[in-house]
Design an enzyme around this catalytic site. Structure first.
Site: not given
Length: 140
Positions: A5, A9, A56, A60, A74, A117
């Site tokens: 993966h 964030r 993923e 936070n 990207h 993209e």
């Protein structure tokens, strides 16, 4: 070795899920809440690609500023019809930063400014308006 993966964030779970799932078409595969670590992990995949290549989203719980998210480049997704994918995103309020003028490639950005993209599956499609003459917007 197997690619698992890419972690991105995010600052707003709802806005991110709207972009990645509702507008881009990924599906949520699983979610992990960590009260001790004060974060949430949300794993997404393109339909039929679960467990093959996932994104993923890391949220936070304590606010942080991440900048533009371009430090890793990207994310890239292959689409069946580049024009239909861009039209769907545009209809959902997403800016097409680099339109698919060549019938092959386009770029958009997530709510956290992660560059995405989009690549046409197989050969490029013939040029089509309004995409063929559309200018770039912003950066990608």
């Amino acid at each position: 070795m197997k690619y698992l993966h890419t972690m991105v964030r995010v600052t707003d779970v709802d806005a991110s899920l709207d972009f990645y799932c509702t507008k881009l078409g990924l599906t949520e595969v699983r979610r992990k809440e960590s009260p001790q670590g004060r974060f949430t992990l949300i794993f997404l995949a393109a339909p039929g690609q679960e467990g093959v290549a996932e994104v993923e989203l890391t949220y936070n719980w304590d606010p942080e500023t991440y900048g533009e998210g371009r430090n890793f480049g990207h994310l890239a997704f292959e689409v069946d019809d580049i024009y239909a994918a861009c039209q769907k995103l545009q209809n959902g309020g997403v800016t097409i930063n680099r339109p698919p003028r060549d019938g092959r490639m386009a770029f958009v950005r997530s709510p956290d400014n992660v560059s995405i993209e989009l690549l046409q599956k197989g050969d490029a499609l013939p040029p089509l308006e309004p995409w063929a003459s559309m200018a770039n917007t912003g950066k990608w």
